[in-house]
Design a protein around this motif. Structure first.
Motif, PDB file in Angstrom:
ATOM      1  N   ARG A 122      30.002  54.323  47.884  1.00 10.60           N
ATOM      2  CA  ARG A 122      30.293  52.883  47.845  1.00 10.60           C
ATOM      3  C   ARG A 122      29.158  52.126  47.128  1.00 10.60           C
ATOM      4  O   ARG A 122      29.412  51.150  46.397  1.00 10.60           O
ATOM      5  CB  ARG A 122      30.480  52.349  49.258  1.00 10.60           C
ATOM      6  N   VAL A 125      29.703  52.469  43.461  1.00 17.97           N
ATOM      7  CA  VAL A 125      30.793  51.611  42.992  1.00 17.97           C
ATOM      8  C   VAL A 125      30.302  50.176  42.831  1.00 17.97           C
ATOM      9  O   VAL A 125      30.629  49.489  41.837  1.00 17.97           O
ATOM     10  CB  VAL A 125      31.988  51.684  43.970  1.00 17.97           C
ATOM     11  N   ARG A 129      30.213  48.143  39.317  1.00 14.97           N
ATOM     12  CA  ARG A 129      30.946  46.887  39.173  1.00 14.97           C
ATOM     13  C   ARG A 129      30.014  45.766  38.675  1.00 14.97           C
ATOM     14  O   ARG A 129      30.416  44.942  37.830  1.00 14.97           O
ATOM     15  CB  ARG A 129      31.584  46.508  40.510  1.00 14.97           C
ATOM     16  N   ASP A 185      35.019  53.314  36.843  1.00 13.92           N
ATOM     17  CA  ASP A 185      36.128  54.225  37.161  1.00 13.92           C
ATOM     18  C   ASP A 185      35.615  55.533  37.745  1.00 13.92           C
ATOM     19  O   ASP A 185      36.195  56.078  38.704  1.00 13.92           O
ATOM     20  CB  ASP A 185      36.959  54.493  35.907  1.00 13.92           C
ATOM     21  N   GLN A 188      34.467  54.939  41.316  1.00 18.97           N
ATOM     22  CA  GLN A 188      35.609  54.811  42.215  1.00 18.97           C
ATOM     23  C   GLN A 188      36.284  56.156  42.467  1.00 18.97           C
ATOM     24  O   GLN A 188      36.785  56.418  43.566  1.00 18.97           O
ATOM     25  CB  GLN A 188      36.607  53.815  41.628  1.00 18.97           C
ATOM     26  N   LEU A 191      34.278  57.954  44.975  1.00 18.86           N
ATOM     27  CA  LEU A 191      34.559  57.389  46.283  1.00 18.86           C
ATOM     28  C   LEU A 191      35.871  57.931  46.843  1.00 18.86           C
ATOM     29  O   LEU A 191      35.992  58.202  48.048  1.00 18.86           O
ATOM     30  CB  LEU A 191      34.606  55.861  46.194  1.00 18.86           C
TER      31      LEU A 191
END
Length: 273
Positions: A122, A125, A129, A185, A188, A191
């Motif tokens: 997380r 990610v 982002r 991507d 994610q 994750l």
């Protein structure tokens, strides 16, 4: 029993016989059967008995019908899963947070079976982002600079070299946006690897992981009997193998005496030695 001597026949009788060849044949046949031609009473008794026997015979007619005769082949074998799917995760170095299923439990497609510690995933990610947002802002600034440079160039206040640099900066900024989006991507996806979901309906057949263990990629953590479907793998002799075809009905008797009906799914191309 000795045969009685044949009674002599007069000429008149011989002439009749010669004029009627059919009577000669019948006479010889009866003589051959009775071993004599002089017993009129015996002949009458034989004819009477033959007629009585013929009348006592019962004859019935039946329509010819085509029927399939069932042939039984007795075989032995073992019951196994139709597809026993080994399930694992693609992440490595992560600790198992929770196992949500037990052996024998029925699951549905998409149901969560196992969860790994996803705190590091997380965090990746979130960083990806933020990098994407930064790249998008830089791309917007490069686009604005290029638009101002175009206006200055139209007025003759910007050289061609400076305008080319603005165009290159805009292209680089767009490339950074694409790279940041790809990194997001990938983060994610990592994750998503921290959660193991059932690929199909079925029943959990085995469990080789406990909470707190660190997983490795390529290691089967759980087993799933796909669609909870079992099959009987019979072994037959090579002489009986040609008599088995795909689609034939098979009946199995359980330990409680009940019958289970199925069909032949496949026939092995080889013969076990």
């Amino acid at each position: 029993m000795s045969a009685a001597p044949a009674a002599p026949c007069d000429r008149t009788e011989r002439d009749k016989t010669m004029r009627f060849p059919g009577l000669l044949f019948c006479s010889v046949l009866v003589v051959g059967l009775l071993s004599g031609c002089g017993g009129d009473k015996a002949s009458d008794q034989t004819r009477s008995d033959g007629a009585a026997g013929a009348s006592a015979l019962a004859v019935s007619l039946a329509t010819v019908e085509r029927q399939t005769l069932a042939r039984e082949i007795v075989a032995s074998g073992m019951v196994a899963a139709w597809q026993d799917m080994p399930l694992g995760v693609e992440a490595s170095g992560l600790r198992v947070a929770q196992v949500h299923v037990e052996v024998g439990q029925a699951v549905k497609a998409g149901e969560v079976l196992l969860t790994l510690d996803d705190r590091a995933a997380r965090s990746d990610v979130a960083q990806a982002r933020a990098a994407l947002v930064e790249a998008q802002a830089a791309s917007g600034l490069a686009e604005a600079n290029l638009e101002r440079g175009r206006q200055l160039r139209e007025r003759g206040l910007l050289s061609a070299a400076d305008f080319d640099q603005l165009q290159a900066a805009r292209v680089q900024a767009q490339a950074r946006v694409g790279s940041a989006r790809a990194m997001l991507d990938a983060a994610q996806l990592r994750l998503a690897y921290t959660t193991l979901e059932a690929p199909d309906d079925g029943v959990i057949s085995r469990r080789a992981i406990q909470p707190g263990e660190v997983v490795s990629p390529g290691v089967a953590l759980l087993g799933l009997i796909r669609q909870n479907r079992l099959e009987w793998r019979a072994q037959v002799s090579e002489d009986e193998l040609p008599q088995i075809a795909i689609g034939q009905v098979v009946r199995l008797r359980g330990v409680d005496g009940s019958l289970v009906e199925g069909r032949v799914r496949a026939v092995a191309p080889g013969v076990l030695g």
